[in-house]
Write a protein that holds these residues in place. Structure first.
Motif, mmCIF file in Angstrom:
data_model
loop_
_atom_site.group_PDB
_atom_site.id
_atom_site.type_symbol
_atom_site.label_atom_id
_atom_site.label_comp_id
_atom_site.label_asym_id
_atom_site.label_seq_id
_atom_site.Cartn_x
_atom_site.Cartn_y
_atom_site.Cartn_z
ATOM 1 N N VAL A 196 0.847 -1.200 0.000
ATOM 2 C CA VAL A 196 0.000 0.000 0.000
ATOM 3 C C VAL A 196 0.880 1.246 0.000
ATOM 4 O O VAL A 196 0.623 2.208 -0.732
ATOM 5 C CB VAL A 196 -0.957 -0.007 1.219
ATOM 6 C CG1 VAL A 196 -1.692 1.313 1.352
ATOM 7 C CG2 VAL A 196 -1.933 -1.162 1.123
ATOM 8 N N LEU A 197 1.936 1.224 0.796
ATOM 9 C CA LEU A 197 2.866 2.356 0.843
ATOM 10 C C LEU A 197 3.532 2.567 -0.513
ATOM 11 O O LEU A 197 3.613 3.700 -1.004
ATOM 12 C CB LEU A 197 3.924 2.110 1.926
ATOM 13 C CG LEU A 197 4.993 3.172 2.087
ATOM 14 C CD1 LEU A 197 4.366 4.479 2.546
ATOM 15 C CD2 LEU A 197 6.052 2.706 3.058
ATOM 16 N N LEU A 198 3.971 1.486 -1.126
ATOM 17 C CA LEU A 198 4.607 1.613 -2.446
ATOM 18 C C LEU A 198 3.619 2.104 -3.504
ATOM 19 O O LEU A 198 3.987 2.864 -4.393
ATOM 20 C CB LEU A 198 5.211 0.274 -2.856
ATOM 21 C CG LEU A 198 6.352 -0.242 -1.977
ATOM 22 C CD1 LEU A 198 6.810 -1.612 -2.454
ATOM 23 C CD2 LEU A 198 7.490 0.740 -1.932
ATOM 24 N N GLU A 199 2.370 1.691 -3.379
ATOM 25 C CA GLU A 199 1.348 2.118 -4.333
ATOM 26 C C GLU A 199 1.035 3.605 -4.207
ATOM 27 O O GLU A 199 0.736 4.270 -5.196
ATOM 28 C CB GLU A 199 0.086 1.290 -4.104
ATOM 29 C CG GLU A 199 -0.839 1.248 -5.279
ATOM 30 C CD GLU A 199 -1.919 0.214 -5.076
ATOM 31 O OE1 GLU A 199 -3.013 0.627 -4.650
ATOM 32 O OE2 GLU A 199 -1.662 -0.975 -5.328
ATOM 33 N N ILE A 200 1.121 4.133 -2.999
ATOM 34 C CA ILE A 200 0.896 5.573 -2.812
ATOM 35 C C ILE A 200 1.933 6.364 -3.603
ATOM 36 O O ILE A 200 1.608 7.328 -4.288
ATOM 37 C CB ILE A 200 0.952 5.944 -1.314
ATOM 38 C CG1 ILE A 200 -0.248 5.365 -0.580
ATOM 39 C CG2 ILE A 200 0.992 7.460 -1.139
ATOM 40 C CD1 ILE A 200 -0.169 5.490 0.924
ATOM 41 N N TYR A 201 3.188 5.930 -3.509
ATOM 42 C CA TYR A 201 4.241 6.655 -4.219
ATOM 43 C C TYR A 201 4.206 6.408 -5.727
ATOM 44 O O TYR A 201 4.545 7.285 -6.503
ATOM 45 C CB TYR A 201 5.613 6.290 -3.655
ATOM 46 C CG TYR A 201 5.820 6.876 -2.284
ATOM 47 C CD1 TYR A 201 5.788 8.245 -2.093
ATOM 48 C CD2 TYR A 201 6.026 6.056 -1.189
ATOM 49 C CE1 TYR A 201 5.961 8.799 -0.843
ATOM 50 C CE2 TYR A 201 6.211 6.604 0.070
ATOM 51 C CZ TYR A 201 6.170 7.971 0.233
ATOM 52 O OH TYR A 201 6.341 8.514 1.472
ATOM 53 N N ARG A 202 3.779 5.222 -6.122
ATOM 54 C CA ARG A 202 3.742 4.912 -7.556
ATOM 55 C C ARG A 202 2.597 5.642 -8.247
ATOM 56 O O ARG A 202 2.767 6.237 -9.311
ATOM 57 C CB ARG A 202 3.616 3.400 -7.754
ATOM 58 C CG ARG A 202 3.727 2.951 -9.197
ATOM 59 C CD ARG A 202 3.804 1.450 -9.314
ATOM 60 N NE ARG A 202 2.800 0.768 -8.514
ATOM 61 C CZ ARG A 202 1.606 0.395 -8.956
ATOM 62 N NH1 ARG A 202 1.271 0.628 -10.202
ATOM 63 N NH2 ARG A 202 0.767 -0.238 -8.168
ATOM 64 N N LEU A 203 1.408 5.631 -7.651
ATOM 65 C CA LEU A 203 0.229 6.239 -8.263
ATOM 66 C C LEU A 203 0.035 7.704 -7.869
ATOM 67 O O LEU A 203 -0.788 8.401 -8.476
ATOM 68 C CB LEU A 203 -1.028 5.457 -7.893
ATOM 69 C CG LEU A 203 -1.072 3.992 -8.338
ATOM 70 C CD1 LEU A 203 -2.328 3.324 -7.831
ATOM 71 C CD2 LEU A 203 -0.978 3.899 -9.847
ATOM 72 N N GLU A 204 0.745 8.142 -6.839
ATOM 73 C CA GLU A 204 0.644 9.507 -6.324
ATOM 74 C C GLU A 204 -0.773 9.870 -5.903
ATOM 75 O O GLU A 204 -1.230 10.996 -6.087
ATOM 76 C CB GLU A 204 1.198 10.510 -7.334
ATOM 77 C CG GLU A 204 2.662 10.295 -7.639
ATOM 78 C CD GLU A 204 3.237 11.342 -8.567
ATOM 79 O OE1 GLU A 204 2.497 12.235 -9.013
ATOM 80 O OE2 GLU A 204 4.444 11.254 -8.843
ATOM 81 N N THR A 205 -1.475 8.916 -5.343
ATOM 82 C CA THR A 205 -2.813 9.135 -4.809
ATOM 83 C C THR A 205 -2.881 8.534 -3.415
ATOM 84 O O THR A 205 -2.210 7.552 -3.125
ATOM 85 C CB THR A 205 -3.893 8.458 -5.675
ATOM 86 O OG1 THR A 205 -3.616 7.062 -5.765
ATOM 87 C CG2 THR A 205 -3.952 9.054 -7.057
ATOM 88 N N PRO A 206 -3.683 9.113 -2.526
ATOM 89 C CA PRO A 206 -3.785 8.556 -1.177
ATOM 90 C C PRO A 206 -4.486 7.199 -1.189
ATOM 91 O O PRO A 206 -5.375 6.948 -2.003
ATOM 92 C CB PRO A 206 -4.603 9.593 -0.412
ATOM 93 C CG PRO A 206 -5.260 10.426 -1.438
ATOM 94 C CD PRO A 206 -4.459 10.329 -2.684
#
Length: 145
Positions: free
Chosen positions: A34-44
């Motif tokens: 989930v943390l990596l996805e926040i940075y990859r997609l730039e969405t909360p």
């Protein structure tokens, strides 16, 4: 009447205990993507909420505090430090998700600062665990039970 409440409380605790084990042991594995996805997609993204973390912490505390609930720890003493390590690691990852969400949702700081805060939150938890288990080794805790 007090015995009845104790029995009902123990039954409710034992019904929630498998949830506790699954969430604490698999929690860091589930939350890190989930943390990596926040940075990859730039969405909360939503991580585990404070209420779920508090519920897990209270259940963990009750199992350490009352011997009737902690019979599993006497049978498998290595569970005590294992659950402590996983719970604190999960808390560190949740702080990292919080800092990443502040960046992705509110743009309070730059992406580099958000990554730095996320890494620092996980790193501080790991340093604390290293200090704690150097001061109180696991073998001492396991044999003390």
């Amino acid at each position: 009447m007090g015995k009845l409440f104790a029995i009902i409380g123990a039954i409710a605790y034992y019904l929630c205990y498998p949830f506790l084990l699954i969430m604490i042991i698999l929690g860091p594995i589930m939350e890190f993507p989930v943390l990596l996805e926040i940075y990859r997609l730039e969405t909360p993204r939503a991580g585990m909420t404070i209420s779920v973390m508090s519920f897990l912490g209270i259940l963990l505390f009750l199992s350490y505090k009352y011997p009737r609930l902690g019979w599993l720890y006497r049978k498998f003493p290595v569970l005590v430090p294992l659950l402590q390590m996983f719970f604190l690691t999960l808390a560190g990852i949740e702080f990292a998700i919080f800092f990443a969400n502040l960046w992705a949702d509110k743009l309070l700081y730059s992406k580099e600062v958000a990554i730095l805060l996320s890494v620092l939150s996980v790193l501080i938890v790991r340093i604390y665990l290293s200090y704690w288990y150097r001061k109180y080794p696991i073998s001492y805790k396991v044999h003390k039970l």
